[in-house]
Write an enzyme that holds these catalytic residues in place. Structure first.
Site, mmCIF file in Angstrom:
data_model
loop_
_atom_site.group_PDB
_atom_site.id
_atom_site.type_symbol
_atom_site.label_atom_id
_atom_site.label_comp_id
_atom_site.label_asym_id
_atom_site.label_seq_id
_atom_site.Cartn_x
_atom_site.Cartn_y
_atom_site.Cartn_z
ATOM 1 N N ARG A 1 0.821 -1.229 0.000
ATOM 2 C CA ARG A 1 0.000 0.000 0.000
ATOM 3 C C ARG A 1 0.848 1.270 0.000
ATOM 4 O O ARG A 1 0.409 2.334 0.444
ATOM 5 C CB ARG A 1 -0.985 0.022 1.166
ATOM 6 C CG ARG A 1 -1.938 -1.144 1.165
ATOM 7 C CD ARG A 1 -3.161 -0.889 2.021
ATOM 8 N NE ARG A 1 -4.061 -2.024 1.941
ATOM 9 C CZ ARG A 1 -4.035 -3.064 2.750
ATOM 10 N NH1 ARG A 1 -3.164 -3.103 3.734
ATOM 11 N NH2 ARG A 1 -4.891 -4.052 2.586
ATOM 12 N N LYS B 1 2.820 11.603 -10.811
ATOM 13 C CA LYS B 1 1.875 10.830 -11.626
ATOM 14 C C LYS B 1 2.545 9.514 -11.980
ATOM 15 O O LYS B 1 3.649 9.496 -12.532
ATOM 16 C CB LYS B 1 1.537 11.571 -12.920
ATOM 17 C CG LYS B 1 0.393 12.538 -12.781
ATOM 18 C CD LYS B 1 -0.082 12.987 -14.157
ATOM 19 C CE LYS B 1 -1.217 13.987 -14.029
ATOM 20 N NZ LYS B 1 -1.597 14.557 -15.340
ATOM 21 N N GLU C 1 8.055 19.119 -24.491
ATOM 22 C CA GLU C 1 7.439 19.385 -23.179
ATOM 23 C C GLU C 1 7.957 20.706 -22.591
ATOM 24 O O GLU C 1 7.221 21.423 -21.904
ATOM 25 C CB GLU C 1 7.695 18.231 -22.199
ATOM 26 C CG GLU C 1 7.007 16.915 -22.578
ATOM 27 C CD GLU C 1 5.489 16.887 -22.361
ATOM 28 O OE1 GLU C 1 4.909 17.877 -21.858
ATOM 29 O OE2 GLU C 1 4.874 15.852 -22.717
ATOM 30 N N LYS D 1 6.662 23.542 -12.851
ATOM 31 C CA LYS D 1 5.811 22.376 -12.597
ATOM 32 C C LYS D 1 5.594 22.169 -11.095
ATOM 33 O O LYS D 1 4.489 21.857 -10.655
ATOM 34 C CB LYS D 1 6.431 21.121 -13.219
ATOM 35 C CG LYS D 1 5.540 19.908 -12.961
ATOM 36 C CD LYS D 1 5.644 18.840 -13.973
ATOM 37 C CE LYS D 1 4.666 17.719 -13.618
ATOM 38 N NZ LYS D 1 4.838 16.543 -14.431
ATOM 39 N N GLU E 1 -4.845 17.225 -9.801
ATOM 40 C CA GLU E 1 -5.398 17.697 -11.083
ATOM 41 C C GLU E 1 -6.901 17.960 -11.041
ATOM 42 O O GLU E 1 -7.683 17.420 -11.812
ATOM 43 C CB GLU E 1 -5.064 16.696 -12.208
ATOM 44 C CG GLU E 1 -5.173 17.326 -13.586
ATOM 45 C CD GLU E 1 -4.598 16.459 -14.707
ATOM 46 O OE1 GLU E 1 -3.425 16.068 -14.613
ATOM 47 O OE2 GLU E 1 -5.340 16.202 -15.653
ATOM 48 N N ARG F 1 -3.559 21.977 -12.753
ATOM 49 C CA ARG F 1 -2.611 20.981 -13.282
ATOM 50 C C ARG F 1 -3.000 20.516 -14.689
ATOM 51 O O ARG F 1 -2.141 20.099 -15.463
ATOM 52 C CB ARG F 1 -2.492 19.786 -12.320
ATOM 53 C CG ARG F 1 -1.405 18.825 -12.745
ATOM 54 C CD ARG F 1 -1.011 17.841 -11.668
ATOM 55 N NE ARG F 1 0.069 16.989 -12.156
ATOM 56 C CZ ARG F 1 0.772 16.165 -11.404
ATOM 57 N NH1 ARG F 1 0.527 16.085 -10.103
ATOM 58 N NH2 ARG F 1 1.728 15.415 -11.930
ATOM 59 N N ASN G 1 -1.522 19.616 -19.707
ATOM 60 C CA ASN G 1 -1.947 18.748 -20.818
ATOM 61 C C ASN G 1 -2.119 19.526 -22.126
ATOM 62 O O ASN G 1 -2.697 18.999 -23.080
ATOM 63 C CB ASN G 1 -3.276 18.053 -20.462
ATOM 64 C CG ASN G 1 -3.119 17.148 -19.262
ATOM 65 O OD1 ASN G 1 -2.094 16.481 -19.131
ATOM 66 N ND2 ASN G 1 -4.090 17.144 -18.376
ATOM 67 N N HIS H 1 -1.904 17.834 -25.457
ATOM 68 C CA HIS H 1 -1.942 16.394 -25.209
ATOM 69 C C HIS H 1 -3.233 15.719 -25.653
ATOM 70 O O HIS H 1 -3.235 14.513 -25.925
ATOM 71 C CB HIS H 1 -1.698 16.098 -23.728
ATOM 72 C CG HIS H 1 -0.250 16.230 -23.321
ATOM 73 N ND1 HIS H 1 0.446 17.413 -23.449
ATOM 74 C CD2 HIS H 1 0.635 15.330 -22.830
ATOM 75 C CE1 HIS H 1 1.692 17.225 -23.020
ATOM 76 N NE2 HIS H 1 1.827 15.972 -22.651
ATOM 77 N N HIS I 1 -2.337 12.738 -27.811
ATOM 78 C CA HIS I 1 -2.630 11.331 -27.492
ATOM 79 C C HIS I 1 -3.433 10.684 -28.616
ATOM 80 O O HIS I 1 -3.217 9.516 -28.956
ATOM 81 C CB HIS I 1 -3.402 11.209 -26.177
ATOM 82 C CG HIS I 1 -2.540 11.395 -24.961
ATOM 83 N ND1 HIS I 1 -3.033 11.812 -23.751
ATOM 84 C CD2 HIS I 1 -1.209 11.221 -24.773
ATOM 85 C CE1 HIS I 1 -2.035 11.897 -22.876
ATOM 86 N NE2 HIS I 1 -0.922 11.540 -23.470
ATOM 87 N N HIS J 1 6.193 10.825 -28.343
ATOM 88 C CA HIS J 1 5.180 11.575 -27.591
ATOM 89 C C HIS J 1 5.343 13.073 -27.872
ATOM 90 O O HIS J 1 4.367 13.778 -28.142
ATOM 91 C CB HIS J 1 5.361 11.259 -26.103
ATOM 92 C CG HIS J 1 4.447 12.008 -25.197
ATOM 93 N ND1 HIS J 1 3.090 11.784 -25.153
ATOM 94 C CD2 HIS J 1 4.698 13.005 -24.302
ATOM 95 C CE1 HIS J 1 2.549 12.606 -24.265
ATOM 96 N NE2 HIS J 1 3.489 13.356 -23.748
HETATM 97 N N1 GLY Z 1 2.785 15.439 -17.264
HETATM 98 C C1 GLY Z 1 1.678 16.168 -16.809
HETATM 99 C C2 GLY Z 1 1.513 16.141 -15.327
HETATM 100 O O1 GLY Z 1 2.374 15.670 -14.617
HETATM 101 O O2 GLY Z 1 0.504 16.568 -14.822
#
Ligand code: GLY
Length: 349
Positions: free
Chosen positions: A120, A142, A184, A220, A230, A234, A238, A241, A245, A258
């Protein structure tokens, strides 16, 4: 050396330095009393840096294990993560022990997810070796694996205990993947910092890469501190993206990086925003020029219609539409919901 603190999870430091790998054991020991450490790495990166890291860890009293998987997004599955946790269980790792992600985004995402679910939750360290993971994915917690239905659909938010960014590892990174990471960095400039964008636009990023990485992770870190899970801000990360994607999916995640897909996505969404009077004119063209400068693509062979159709599994989708990330001008990102029935018109079709 550059350093900063991220106040998310239990809080952690990011250190950026050329050849920090040669001191990694000491930094890791400062944040962990673990007896055992397991290095998670792929078949490309492991032969380059694992020996140096192992020596460092052993010199600092860690009992070192490793898990090496076949390089590539195809390995980012629940099966691979279950193999990692099985190895930890077989070797009786406890909650006090640690994992170390040595590699790019796929490695960090999987290692972080294994750390999030084993017992956990145990601690992990990010040692990103690709530009993409250094400017973006190693920071913010993430973690995920892909499902047959889509990318990153199964995961958890789990912050690392430390991020060690060794810019020397970029010396062995193929040019194509340097460009991948630059997409990025350009994205971060687009949504948060006109001065970062200008630096990338005017100079040669390789010459000032430590500065660029520092600015990206500082921006960031701020976003993650304000909105770790998010719920709002946050989502700005994206930018490019949603279409990106979709483009990766249309290429079956092969033959396009990517970063290339995100670059095309940034131009596509910004052209649409300009067409709807939601962005300063000329911005899409400016983004396209900087992408070209770093050998990135600005358009895809698939039609806009096909790209829109492929957006259906996007995580930013709600039942009524898609929360598109737009910019008003370079440096100013915002969220703009578009209803399903208005999406084709939004893209001018
Ligand atoms: N790569 C986008 C984020 O970490 O929210």
């Amino acid at each position: 050396m550059k350093e900063l603190r991220v106040n998310a999870g239990k809080g952690y430091n990011i250190y950026i330095e050329n050849n920090i790998l040669s001191k990694a054991g000491r930094y890791i020991r400062e944040v962990s009393g673990a007896e055992k450490a397991c290095i998670v790495s792929d078949t490309n990166v492991y032969p380059l840096y694992a020996d140096a890291l192992k020596t460092q860890l052993e010199e600092n009293g860690f009992n070192v294990y490793d898990f090496v998987f076949t390089a590539g997004e195809e390995s980012k599955t629940a099966d691979t993560v279950l193999e990692i946790v099985a190895l930890l269980a077989e070797n009786e790792f406890t909650r006090g022990d640690i994992l170390i992600a040595l590699g790019g985004g796929v490695t960090g995402d999987m290692c972080g997810f294994a750390a999030a679910i084993y017992l956990r939750g145990i601690e992990y360290i990010q040692l990103p070796t690709s530009l993409l993971s250094q400017v973006d994915s190693s920071v913010g917690g993430k973690t995920a694996v892909d499902l047959p239905q889509g990318k990153n659909l199964c995961g958890a938010f789990h912050q690392p205990a430390l991020v060690l960014i060794d810019t020397k590892t970029l010396d062995t990174l193929p040019q194509k993947y340097f460009s991948d990471g630059m997409a990025e960095a350009i994205k971060m400039g687009c949504i948060k910092s006109a001065s970062l964008f200008e630096k990338i636009e005017k100079g040669s990023a390789r010459d000032i890469i430590e500065d660029i990485i520092f600015e990206c992770v500082s921006l960031k870190a701020g976003v993650v501190e304000r909105d770790e899970k998010e719920k709002g801000e946050r989502a700005l990360l994206n930018f490019g993206h949603t279409a990106g994607h979709a483009i990766e999916k249309l290429h079956s995640f092969k033959g396009i990086t990517h970063g290339e897909a995100v670059g095309i996505g940034m131009v596509m969404i910004t052209k649409a925003a300009e067409g709807n009077g939601l962005c300063e004119r000329g911005t899409a063209e400016r983004i396209a020029s900087v992408l070209k400068k770093y050998n990135l693509k600005t358009e895809d062979e698939n039609s806009v219609e096909d790209i829109i159709n492929a957006m259906s599994a996007d995580k930013k989708r709600t039942s009524s539409g898609i929360n598109f990330i737009l910019i008003k001008r370079i440096g100013e990102g915002y969220i703009n919901p578009v209803k399903n029935e208005n999406i084709p018109e939004f893209f001018g079709i």
